[in-house]
Design an enzyme around this catalytic site. Structure first.
Site, PDB file in Angstrom:
ATOM      1  N   CYS A  50       0.815  -1.209   0.000  1.00 45.53           N
ATOM      2  CA  CYS A  50       0.000   0.000   0.000  1.00 45.53           C
ATOM      3  C   CYS A  50       0.854   1.267   0.000  1.00 45.53           C
ATOM      4  O   CYS A  50       0.459   2.273  -0.556  1.00 45.53           O
ATOM      5  CB  CYS A  50      -0.992   0.002   1.150  1.00 45.53           C
ATOM      6  SG  CYS A  50      -0.310  -0.520   2.709  1.00 45.53           S
ATOM      7  N   HIS A 305      -1.146   0.813   7.833  1.00 43.04           N
ATOM      8  CA  HIS A 305      -1.598   0.844   6.452  1.00 43.04           C
ATOM      9  C   HIS A 305      -1.397   2.252   5.904  1.00 43.04           C
ATOM     10  O   HIS A 305      -1.507   3.228   6.641  1.00 43.04           O
ATOM     11  CB  HIS A 305      -3.077   0.439   6.407  1.00 43.04           C
ATOM     12  CG  HIS A 305      -3.670   0.477   5.046  1.00 43.04           C
ATOM     13  ND1 HIS A 305      -3.270  -0.369   4.037  1.00 43.04           N
ATOM     14  CD2 HIS A 305      -4.638   1.270   4.523  1.00 43.04           C
ATOM     15  CE1 HIS A 305      -3.974  -0.099   2.949  1.00 43.04           C
ATOM     16  NE2 HIS A 305      -4.805   0.889   3.207  1.00 43.04           N
TER      17      HIS A 305
END
Ligand SMILES: [Zn+2]
Length: 1006
Positions: A50, A305
């Site tokens: 990510c 994340h």
């Protein structure tokens, strides 16, 4: 150094290919999902990527970077097609990045893949990717790109766009000598701890001086002594794109552990870097930078994340809020308080500021106002402020109306003032900016921000960025672009802008392919399975339609798109049925216990199948709308056929004392009067009792009064499976009492025994089914399945086979035969067997190997009657697992022994009059071709050395019957005169035509 610090916690991220769990099951093999309403493409998370995705999206939304990369053509980079050629110079990283950008711009998919790109970095596992954090990755990516662009015109791409310098200076307080050291940077790293925000951090770094004095003096080289001095750093060269990394992750040396700074750290949308620069003589605009990307880290310091907020500078995406679609400028209401909306002055000023020259026709001003606040001037302000034109006139210090009052403009000083307000606010952070900046509510001019989270792309409002100032989810990297960088008007909302031709073509082709794929998937989703029943393949008897031959032959399955019309369906059926002549009527049909029944006719050729409410798996009867096999058939639910159990107590011919109960199924239309029972059965009118329940108990019978004979079966509540008892007269009170006796006596009357041979466990092994000679085999079969309590599915795939005296299962009987036609005697046994009965064009054959057939050892086979002997032999050999092809077939004769061989290999079984139930024998030995003989050749060799060849006459005289084979069994059988001095040697068989001459035989023999 960070260990697993940047290990992603992707538990909240769907790990399937397309990022949508719910679709995975059905769409896994289908085309990737198209873009969502934002019309921007995300990037799939390949497991821990990510942060890479966030960085790549930032580069992608740096149009100057993207276009610089695109400007490098195949002549410089080579071509990916050649990447496996040994001597080709192919620069894979920039090529893969080009392709990824082209996909992000143009390929209509929800998310792109970075697999090819990471492969080009040589990252083959997630492990290798996870070694880097996003700041490192930025440098690694740039360095890899730079290396791969050496020797091309793009060699300075990274430097041109991202390279800046810092100068560190130490000024001697005594001689004023300046010693300086220049440092390069591609990004600036700033502290977060104990700092309120970016400007504060820059102030600390590039404004504050460090002073050397007292016990901390500086050694000046010029003075050659310890002196007081001041140390400072300044930004010397500013790159067009400024990347700022926030030091959110720190190490607590006291606690000896990592931690994430979650304190508030502000950063402006627009920043003036002038105070931090060495030179300040340039135009102020040279120092103004606008924020365009914020990479956000969500989570603690042990995993998390990344996603990114990006400003879509070129307006490539569709920036509107889905839930707000259709509502006018709702975000205006979000941003401004009610007071501001209530003040028409502010609104009108804002509108005019957005116009060129701050001028607009007055009538358009009204429209713009409506668009902006969702309510017209007259509705909102007229009551309080009067007409719009009047209002403008009244505020002449702000608005200037043209002499004809058709246009209005902002007065110069007031527009300057407004602009000044804007700029002033702009220097500050969000709170003021978002509420004051003009044009914020106009989608065409206000900044289009998106939250790009791997596959997902969502529009956000600029003010949402404030939420990333602090906390567990907060800004981690900031990207600013020089505000002077202008985008050409052609680039606006034009994703094809500056994309090289070959990539445009590649994307166009790929989109076409995706479209086709999606159309296919789409139509699969919309496909219906329809069962077409062809009228000519049916016959009407026993009150319902039954297939003439078999269910399989009369029913055609058709896959059809439910979005197509009935007319389309009719056209398709016409094409399928080339033989069809005349009208074609399509009617809904259903299987009822009595057989197939036709319901309403389908009407409205321009309606889609879903509109006329055809369901998946619907049975459709295709016919001329009038008759089937010459019989006008009843249609509709009124006359639905009911399969009833008729019990008739008939007095036997001998006398009154012995009453015999006959039970048989009979079909009546639901709308027939119950009184028709007597006429239908040709018996005198008597008493009718009806039992609509499953049980045969006494109480379940009701007598139907004579006056109700005019009522229909349906009105009487008669259903499929109901029983009707007919009695000659009403006076016999013992009738009901006798019921047990009737049931018992059923055993003596007409029935067949059906054994369950389906190898499926059922409660009963065998059942008795009552029948008459006119009962159809199909009905017996269905009834048997029901009474054996077997699965209904068996109805489609089973058959009844008579069992002979020896227990042998005979050839299956066709469903449409009556017992009489099938030559089945009452009381005989039938086996309910799996598999369908042969159709009228098929043969059910027994076969066995060798001539000595053990009863019951035969194998069974169903073949088309038009199959050749050769193919039949082949199938039988296969089935019996016999090797080789030296076999032939023979019929069995009347005493079940090997009969005549089937010589004509090419002939069909039908031509050779083979019938269902015949037994064929597989016999070893190959038959000579038709018209050929097999002639064994013996060498007649007299012991006398000067012996001659004996004539072959003797042998050929003994021609075996056509097709037979001669084989010498022993020496005694060998032809010859038996003289001791003669010996015969068997040489082998010669295959020769019947018409051959002796000479030819001789030459072949030699
Ligand atoms: Zn000095």
């Amino acid at each position: 150094m960070f260990g697993d610090l940047f290990e992603e916690d992707c538990s909240s991220v769907p790990d399937n290919q397309y990022g949508k769990g719910k679709k995975l099951k059905t769409k896994a093999l289908e085309a990737p999902a198209p873009r969502e309403f934002t019309n921007l493409s995300g990037i799939r998370n390949q497991g821990g990527t990510c942060y890479l995705n966030s960085l790549l999206q930032t580069l992608h939304f740096t149009p100057e970077f993207r276009e610089a990369l695109f400007s490098l053509g195949p002549e410089e980079l080579g071509s990916l097609e050649d990447k496996d050629k040994p001597d080709a110079k192919v620069r894979i990283i920039p090529l893969q990045l080009q392709r990824l950008f082209a996909q992000l711009l143009l390929l209509d998919q929800e998310a792109a893949s970075t697999a090819d790109l990471t492969d080009s970095f040589g990252w083959t596992s997630n492990e290798e990717m996870r070694q880097h954090d996003v700041q490192e990755l930025n440098r690694i990516l740039f360095s890899a790109l730079e290396t791969s662009l050496v020797g091309t015109s793009g060699h300075d791409l990274i430097n041109r766009l991202y390279h800046g310098t810092i100068v560190n200076q130490i000024v001697c307080k005594e001689c004023k000598n300046v010693s300086e050291k220049q440092e390069d940077f591609l990004d600036l790293t700033v502290a977060v701890k104990n700092v309120s925000g970016l400007e504060d951090a820059l102030w600390n770094m590039y404004v504050e001086e460090e002073v050397f004095d007292y016990d901390n003096l500086y050694h000046c080289g010029t003075c050659d002594k310890l002196v007081k001095a001041a140390k400072s750093a300044k930004l010397r060269k500013l790159p067009p794109f400024l990347t700022v990394s926030l030091l959110r992750f720190n190490f607590d040396f006291v606690k000896c552990e990592r931690y994430k700074e979650t304190s508030c750290y502000t950063f402006p949308l627009r920043i003036n870097l002038k105070p931090f620069c060495e030179q300040s003589e340039l135009d102020d605009l040279e120092y103004i930078y606008d924020l365009f990307s914020v990479i956000i880290h969500k989570g603690g310091c042990y995993g998390g994340h990344y996603h990114v907020y990006i400003k879509d500078v070129d307006h490539l995406g569709n920036w509107q809020f889905q839930e707000e679609k259709g509502k006018p400028d709702v975000n205006l209401k979000d941003l401004r308080n009610e007071e501001e909306i209530d003040d028409p002055l502010i609104i009108l000023k804002a509108i005019l500021l957005q116009e060129e020259n701050n001028l607009i026709p007055v009538d358009q001003l009204g429209q713009k106002l409506l668009k902006k606040i969702g309510i017209s001037w007259n509705k909102k302000y007229r009551k309080q402020y009067g007409p719009l034109r009047k209002f403008l006139q009244l505020h002449s210090q702000i608005f200037l109306l043209s002499s004809d009052e058709s246009t209005v403009s902002l007065l110069k000083n007031s527009s300057l003032r407004a602009k000044f307000d804007f700029q002033r606010n702009d220097q500050h952070i969000f709170k003021t900016l978002t509420s004051e900046s003009p044009g914020l509510n106009d989608r065409s001019s206000c900044p289009h921000w998106f939250d790009i989270n791997d596959s997902k792309v969502q529009p956000i409002k600029e003010k949402d960025i404030q939420q990333q100032f602090q906390g567990k989810e907060s800004a981690y990297m900031l990207f600013y672009r020089k505000s002077q960088l202008q985008r050409p008007p052609e680039a606006r909302a034009n994703p094809r802008y500056r994309v090289p031709c070959h990539l445009l073509n590649e994307m166009d082709a790929a989109n076409l392919e995706l479209q086709t794929k999606r159309a296919e998937c789409d139509s699969t989703d919309n496909n219906f399975e329809l069962h077409l029943h062809l009228g000519p393949h049916y016959q009407f008897f026993n009150g319902a339609l039954h297939p003439v031959v078999s269910q399989t032959e009369s029913m055609w399955d058709l896959t059809f798109d439910k979005r197509k019309t009935l007319g389309d369906l009719r056209q398709s059926i016409f094409q399928l049925l080339e033989f069809w002549e005349g009208d074609m009527v399509l009617s809904v049909a259903k299987f009822v216990p009595a057989g197939l029944h036709v319901y309403q006719m389908l009407d409205g050729d321009d309606l889609t199948l879903s509109e006329i409410e055809i369901a998946d798996g619907e049975d459709i009867f295709v016919w001329n709308g009038v008759e089937v096999g010459g019989i006008q058939i009843p249609t509709g639910s009124d006359c639905e056929p009911l399969l009833l159990n008729v019990l008739h107590l008939a007095t036997s011919s001998e006398g009154e004392t012995c009453q015999q109960l006959i039970e048989f199924p009979h079909v009546f239309p639901a709308n027939a009067e119950v009184g028709t029972v007597f006429t239908a059965l040709a018996i005198p009118v008597g008493v009718l009792l009806i039992n609509n329940t499953e049980s045969m108990g006494e109480k379940s019978w009701t007598t139907i009064p004579k006056e109700d004979f005019k009522k229909t079966f349906r009105e009487q509540g008669v259903r499929n499976g109901s029983s009707i008892l007919i009695q000659d007269s009403n006076d016999d009170n013992s009738l009901l009492a006798k019921q047990g006796q009737w049931i018992a006596s059923m055993n003596e009357i007409d029935w067949l025994q059906v054994k369950n041979l389906c190898e499926i466990e059922s409660e009963e092994e065998q059942v008795k089914i009552s029948a008459t000679v006119n009962t159809v085999v199909f009905d017996i079969r269905i009834k048997a399945i029901k009474e054996l309590k077997l699965m209904k599915e068996l109805a489609e795939n089973s058959c009844l086979r008579p069992i002979d005296r020896n227990g042998k299962l005979l050839c299956p009987v066709p469903d449409n035969y009556t017992l009489k036609e099938a030559e089945l005697k009452m009381g005989s046994s039938l086996g309910l067997c799996p598999g369908k009965a042969p159709t009228s064009s098929q043969l059910f054959l027994f076969f066995a190997v060798g001539s000595d057939v053990q009863p019951g050892a035969e194998m069974e086979i169903i073949v088309e009657e038009t199959i050749s002997v050769r193919d039949c032999l082949k199938i039988m050999l296969e089935k019996s697992g016999l090797p080789g092809d030296a076999w032939h077939l023979r019929k069995t004769d009347w005493c079940c022994e090997a009969g005549e061989p089937l010589c004509e290999e090419g002939a069909t079984l039908k031509e050779l009059m083979i019938c269902s139930g015949d037994t064929l024998l597989l016999i070893e030995g190959k038959l000579p071709p038709l018209g050929f003989l097999t002639v064994p050749i013996w060498w007649y060799q007299p012991q006398h050395p000067s012996g001659h060849w004996k004539s072959h006459q003797d042998q050929t005289n003994c021609t075996p019957p056509q097709g037979g084979i001669w084989r010498p069994i022993s020496a005694q059988d060998s032809p010859g005169d038996g003289h001791a001095e003669v010996s015969l040697h068997y040489l082998g068989d010669v295959e020769i035509s019947e018409d051959a001459t002796l000479m030819e035989l001789k030459s072949q023999g030699i």
